[in-house]
Design a protein around this motif. Structure first.
Motif, mmCIF file in Angstrom:
data_model
loop_
_atom_site.group_PDB
_atom_site.id
_atom_site.type_symbol
_atom_site.label_atom_id
_atom_site.label_comp_id
_atom_site.label_asym_id
_atom_site.label_seq_id
_atom_site.Cartn_x
_atom_site.Cartn_y
_atom_site.Cartn_z
ATOM 1 N N ASP A 110 0.814 -1.215 0.000
ATOM 2 C CA ASP A 110 0.000 0.000 0.000
ATOM 3 C C ASP A 110 0.850 1.269 0.000
ATOM 4 O O ASP A 110 0.342 2.351 -0.270
ATOM 5 N N TYR A 111 2.120 1.141 0.337
ATOM 6 C CA TYR A 111 3.009 2.305 0.358
ATOM 7 C C TYR A 111 3.692 2.542 -0.988
ATOM 8 O O TYR A 111 4.355 3.550 -1.175
ATOM 9 N N VAL A 112 3.563 1.576 -1.896
ATOM 10 C CA VAL A 112 4.294 1.674 -3.167
ATOM 11 C C VAL A 112 3.597 2.650 -4.107
ATOM 12 O O VAL A 112 2.386 2.560 -4.324
ATOM 13 N N ASN A 113 4.362 3.576 -4.656
ATOM 14 C CA ASN A 113 3.854 4.409 -5.740
ATOM 15 C C ASN A 113 4.545 3.980 -7.024
ATOM 16 O O ASN A 113 5.735 4.235 -7.214
ATOM 17 N N THR A 114 3.797 3.318 -7.913
ATOM 18 C CA THR A 114 4.406 2.823 -9.155
ATOM 19 C C THR A 114 4.647 3.940 -10.163
ATOM 20 O O THR A 114 5.285 3.711 -11.189
ATOM 21 N N LEU A 115 4.122 5.132 -9.882
ATOM 22 C CA LEU A 115 4.345 6.265 -10.788
ATOM 23 C C LEU A 115 5.660 6.986 -10.493
ATOM 24 O O LEU A 115 6.043 7.908 -11.231
ATOM 25 N N ASN A 153 6.223 -11.087 -17.609
ATOM 26 C CA ASN A 153 5.540 -10.024 -18.342
ATOM 27 C C ASN A 153 5.189 -8.872 -17.412
ATOM 28 O O ASN A 153 4.871 -9.070 -16.244
ATOM 29 N N VAL A 154 5.217 -7.688 -17.994
ATOM 30 C CA VAL A 154 4.820 -6.490 -17.273
ATOM 31 C C VAL A 154 3.763 -5.799 -18.120
ATOM 32 O O VAL A 154 3.823 -5.826 -19.343
ATOM 33 N N TRP A 155 2.790 -5.214 -17.451
ATOM 34 C CA TRP A 155 1.772 -4.444 -18.157
ATOM 35 C C TRP A 155 1.896 -2.980 -17.765
ATOM 36 O O TRP A 155 2.204 -2.662 -16.614
ATOM 37 N N THR A 156 1.651 -2.114 -18.737
ATOM 38 C CA THR A 156 1.708 -0.689 -18.447
ATOM 39 C C THR A 156 0.708 0.048 -19.332
ATOM 40 O O THR A 156 0.512 -0.340 -20.485
ATOM 41 N N PRO A 157 0.068 1.080 -18.784
ATOM 42 C CA PRO A 157 -0.659 1.973 -19.663
ATOM 43 C C PRO A 157 0.352 2.624 -20.594
ATOM 44 O O PRO A 157 1.479 2.909 -20.184
ATOM 45 N N GLN A 158 -0.041 2.835 -21.837
ATOM 46 C CA GLN A 158 0.879 3.367 -22.840
ATOM 47 C C GLN A 158 0.405 4.740 -23.282
ATOM 48 O O GLN A 158 -0.665 4.872 -23.875
ATOM 49 N N VAL A 163 -5.845 4.419 -10.661
ATOM 50 C CA VAL A 163 -5.299 3.766 -9.473
ATOM 51 C C VAL A 163 -4.157 2.874 -9.937
ATOM 52 O O VAL A 163 -4.382 1.876 -10.633
ATOM 53 N N ALA A 164 -2.949 3.265 -9.573
ATOM 54 C CA ALA A 164 -1.760 2.546 -10.038
ATOM 55 C C ALA A 164 -1.104 1.846 -8.855
ATOM 56 O O ALA A 164 -0.592 2.502 -7.950
ATOM 57 N N THR A 165 -1.154 0.529 -8.838
ATOM 58 C CA THR A 165 -0.477 -0.263 -7.810
ATOM 59 C C THR A 165 0.359 -1.325 -8.525
ATOM 60 O O THR A 165 0.178 -1.559 -9.720
ATOM 61 N N TYR A 224 0.048 -4.468 -8.254
ATOM 62 C CA TYR A 224 -0.748 -5.661 -8.540
ATOM 63 C C TYR A 224 -1.998 -5.380 -9.353
ATOM 64 O O TYR A 224 -2.667 -6.320 -9.810
ATOM 65 N N CYS A 225 -2.366 -4.129 -9.536
ATOM 66 C CA CYS A 225 -3.576 -3.802 -10.292
ATOM 67 C C CYS A 225 -3.467 -2.374 -10.784
ATOM 68 O O CYS A 225 -3.004 -1.486 -10.057
ATOM 69 N N TYR A 226 -3.866 -2.172 -12.020
ATOM 70 C CA TYR A 226 -3.932 -0.809 -12.553
ATOM 71 C C TYR A 226 -5.343 -0.606 -13.068
ATOM 72 O O TYR A 226 -5.891 -1.466 -13.755
ATOM 73 N N SER A 227 -5.951 0.533 -12.715
ATOM 74 C CA SER A 227 -7.257 0.841 -13.282
ATOM 75 C C SER A 227 -7.314 2.311 -13.645
ATOM 76 O O SER A 227 -6.653 3.152 -13.014
ATOM 77 N N VAL A 228 -8.081 2.607 -14.678
ATOM 78 C CA VAL A 228 -8.164 3.987 -15.146
ATOM 79 C C VAL A 228 -9.492 4.174 -15.883
ATOM 80 O O VAL A 228 -10.043 3.238 -16.467
ATOM 81 N N TYR A 229 -9.984 5.393 -15.818
ATOM 82 C CA TYR A 229 -11.181 5.764 -16.574
ATOM 83 C C TYR A 229 -10.732 6.405 -17.880
ATOM 84 O O TYR A 229 -10.007 7.411 -17.867
ATOM 85 N N LEU A 230 -11.151 5.821 -18.994
ATOM 86 C CA LEU A 230 -10.818 6.342 -20.319
ATOM 87 C C LEU A 230 -11.952 7.272 -20.752
ATOM 88 O O LEU A 230 -12.998 6.827 -21.240
ATOM 89 N N ALA A 231 -11.739 8.579 -20.558
ATOM 90 C CA ALA A 231 -12.824 9.545 -20.722
ATOM 91 C C ALA A 231 -13.368 9.579 -22.142
ATOM 92 O O ALA A 231 -14.586 9.683 -22.352
ATOM 93 N N SER A 232 -12.504 9.475 -23.133
ATOM 94 C CA SER A 232 -12.965 9.616 -24.517
ATOM 95 C C SER A 232 -13.881 8.478 -24.942
ATOM 96 O O SER A 232 -14.625 8.605 -25.913
ATOM 97 N N HIS A 233 -13.795 7.364 -24.220
ATOM 98 C CA HIS A 233 -14.620 6.202 -24.570
ATOM 99 C C HIS A 233 -15.624 5.856 -23.478
ATOM 100 O O HIS A 233 -16.401 4.922 -23.651
#
Ligand code: CA
Length: 741
Positions: A34-39, A64-69, A131-133, A135-144
């Motif tokens: 919970d203390y990790v900031n992946t950004l 494998n690693v996943w990242t928003p691009q 929300v960038a952690t 173990y999980c990344y989530s984001v709201y894609l406003a244009s869609h």
């Protein structure tokens, strides 16, 4: 009546207690992840790196690693904090923007129409709706009007995508240039990426498979990108995704890593991080220091990556980037030893020895499949940086007690690599080894660039080979002798290391501020300390302890002047030195990162303590601009992790750590041999000096700790003070290891 009366009294008490708990959440009650900031480190550009990282979503050491691009396909700056649009969610293996990616491909949900073009499909987003952690990344894609969540395993990932009611819904797969995507059946997409920047043989494929819980039809195919239409709008679509470097069938096999349901995948990844991060516990009142610590430790646990896969019959196999074949056993990659030999691998050897053992088995496979140990691996041999520091990685592991690797093969590998050049990849083996062996240095006039940096690192690497050989009962007299070769580059006239010509003369004119040339991404002021194994010998060359301490002091007190003529422009590492306001101290790059600890060898350990604390507090934060240069595959983070604990491996292979200054009031390392409890109850921002130290209840005046003492489990109690303890650690016997002693 009594009952009613009681309830009236109790309910407000319960309510107020709940309010207090909600408002004053005990920070220590959070889990490590919970203390990790992946950004951290993502606010970086080509010209100025504050980490050059991306928000890596993975499991520890995952393939494998996943990242928003946010960047275009192929752009090494794959995610930038100051970007406004996301183009996709990329499966990446990129260790550094300078090395770039391989096997990359991406997934992007879009609405309205089948928009495949990567710029046209990009969506506005906000960090406030992200929300960038780990173990999980989530984001709201406003244009869609779409919310994306993803959670990883090593070779697979779960996606949960919430589409809007009022728009036609699509899923775009971007297989990158040359890639292929196919709809196998309405619920199954398969394909492969061929994207790479070298380090693989012809025919390299990253095979992928996507299982959807909602039927799909092909809507638009522009070759690299394919848009699939979803049967209906307003759905939450679950995808199960996996990939393999071995085969399409193995990609499907790797889907089995995923538990049922998105939340189970997310929770499993969270548990994996807490198990790994939780091996070190820290306590302090400064929550930002805890954030920085675990954000750094997270980076350390991403590298090197285990790209082996479990086949259908349960065998651990790996695709070999060296010969394109599938072999048994582990394979680790995406690391540059020039960086990571310094403290990332020593951290694994101390705290994660079971992982280190697998890494060493992987190095055996590297050698058997390619004839060389890598120096920069991604995934195969890459031509980057200098040195032959695989010798340090192998020797430090063995001498730290790591077992299970075929040490006979590794002995052959390090001794072979010391007297050979890789036929095609300049950084594997030793460039200039014949000249080094005959002259005792790599001359600077023989067409071998960065020759002085090579010589200094080869000399340390020879010492590593000698230490390993001694442990194995080999004759190491030749390596013990060449471990002294650093002396051949010491230019007495300028009292620093300098490039040396074949005829024995030193380079003139000499400019201590000149970056590159005979050195690597640094100048002679930075590189002259690269005598990890014999600081006493360096002190003697420099004219004794006082002269040595003065030379250290000068680096900080001089202005941040530089000569960039070798490059023709100030490389980002130069700018990163100038902006920190600490003279010519260039912590943003690796060659100098051990230098602060060298005051331990010259009777002035309090200067190390003051500077180390200053660097921890000033050069590291848990925010988007949190690093002071390229993070570099866990190395710059491992410096912080060790330093915050109060010690650092200046000389991997020596079995010792140089003493610094602990950052926390308490830290506990859960090691296999027992807990190491580090207590510094009087610690504070002002109390940065070590006044006294007790090891297992007994006074310990030395400026070093022995690895063997820590591995057995130990209790260290520091007494901290706001003034230097000028009597402590000043005797000859208090100095850490030197070969000359
Ligand atoms: Ca670097």
């Amino acid at each position: 009546m009594l009952r009613l009366y009681t309830m009236k009294r109790i309910i407000p008490v319960i309510l107020s207690t709940l309010i207090v708990l909600a408002c004053v959440k005990d920070p220590q009650a959070l889990a490590p992840v919970d203390y990790v900031n992946t950004l951290t480190g993502t606010l970086s550009t080509y010209n100025l790196s504050t980490g050059n990282t991306y928000p890596a979503v993975a499991v520890p050491w995952g393939a494998n690693v996943w990242t928003p691009q946010t960047g275009a396909d192929g752009d090494g700056w794959t995610y930038r904090y100051d970007a406004t649009h996301i183009r996709g969610f990329k499966q990446t293996h990129q260790p550094s923007p300078w090395i770039n990616d391989y096997g990359a491909w991406s997934i992007m949900p879009v609405t309205g129409g089948p928009i495949t073009d990567e710029a046209a499909r990009a969506s506005w987003f906000s960090h406030k709706a992200e929300v960038a952690t780990p173990y999980c990344y989530s984001v709201y894609l406003a244009s869609h009007d779409v919310t994306v969540e993803l959670a990883p395993t090593s070779h697979a990932a779960a996606f949960r995508i919430k589409y809007p009611q009022d728009q036609p819904a699509y899923l775009v797969i971007d297989a990158y240039q040359g890639g292929v995507t196919t709809l196998k059946d309405p619920y199954t997409i398969t394909g492969f990426s061929v994207q790479n920047h070298g380090g693989v043989v012809e025919g390299f494929r990253n095979w992928f498979i996507i299982k959807s819980d909602t039927p799909l039809t092909e809507a638009k195919n522009d070759g690299q990108n394919i848009a699939f239409a979803l049967a209906e709008s307003g759905k939450t679509v679950n995808l199960q995704v996996a990939s393999s470097f071995v085969s399409q069938e193995q990609a499907e096999q790797n889907l089995k890593e995923l538990p049922e349901g998105f939340d189970n995948a997310k929770n499993a990844a969270r548990d994996a991080w807490n198990n790994a991060l939780g091996r070190i516990e820290v306590s302090t009142e400064d929550i930002d220091n805890v954030r920085t610590f675990y954000s750094c430790l997270y980076r350390c646990l991403l590298f090197p990556r285990d790209i082996s896969e479990v086949s259908a019959d349960g065998t651990r196999v790996h695709y070999s980037p060296h010969d394109g074949k599938v072999h048994d056993g582990p394979f680790y990659t995406d690391t540059g030893f020039w960086d990571t030999f310094r403290s990332l691998f020593p951290l694994l050897n101390l705290v994660y020895p079971e992982v280190s053992a697998e890494v060493q088995k992987g190095l055996v496979n590297d050698y058997l499949e390619s004839g060389f140990l890598p120096e920069w691996a991604s995934p195969g041999h890459r031509d980057c940086m200098v040195g032959n520091n695989s010798a340090s990685v192998v020797a430090d592991a063995y001498l730290s007690g790591i077992r299970g690797q075929d040490i006979d093969v590794l002995w052959e590998a390090v001794t072979h690599g010391a007297h050979a050049e890789h036929p095609t990849v300049g950084s594997s083996g030793r460039m200039g080894w014949q000249l080094y062996d005959s002259l005792g240095y790599v001359p600077c006039d023989a067409g071998i660039y960065e020759s002085a940096a090579r010589t200094l690192e080869y000399a340390y690497d020879d010492w590593c080979i000698a230490q390993l050989g001694k442990a194995l009962g080999k004759d190491v007299s030749a390596y013990e002798s060449s471990a002294c070769n650093y002396r051949n580059l010491f230019d007495k006239e300028v009292r620093l290391m300098n490039g040396r010509l074949t005829d024995g003369s030193f380079r003139r004119p000499f400019n201590p501020l000149k970056w590159g040339g005979d050195f690597t991404e640094g100048n002679p002021l930075h590189y002259s300390w690269s005598v990890f194994h014999d600081i006493q010998g360096l002190i003697d060359l420099m004219g004794g302890e006082d002269a040595f301490a003065d030379a250290l002091d000068r680096v900080f007190t001089m202005p941040p002047h530089y000569d960039d003529s070798y490059y023709g422009f100030p490389i980002h590492e130069i700018i990163e030195m100038t902006v920190m306001g600490m003279g010519n101290y260039a912590h943003g790059n690796q060659p100098i990162q051990h230098m602060l600890y060298l005051y331990d060898w010259c009777g002035q350990p309090w200067k190390a303590q003051k500077r180390i604390r200053e660097v921890m507090n000033k050069f590291y934060t848990p925010w988007a601009d949190g690093y002071c240069g390229d993070e570099d595959n866990g190395q710059t983070s491992a410096w912080y992790v060790f330093s915050a604990l109060g010690f650092y491996p200046v000389c991997p292979g020596s079995g010792q750590y140089a003493l610094g200054t602990p950052l926390f009031r308490k830290a506990v390392l859960h090691l296999p041999g027992g807990d190491v409890v580090l207590e510094a109850p009087s610690n504070s921002a002002e109390n940065c000096y070590v006044k006294a130290l007790k090891l297992n209840g007994k006074p310990w005046n030395h400026n070093f700790l022995r690895m063997s003492d820590l591995q057995a489990g130990a209790r260290l109690r520091f007494t901290m003070a706001s003034d230097p303890a000028c009597e402590r650690g000043v005797e000859q016997e208090d100095k850490p290891y030197s070969m000359s002693e």
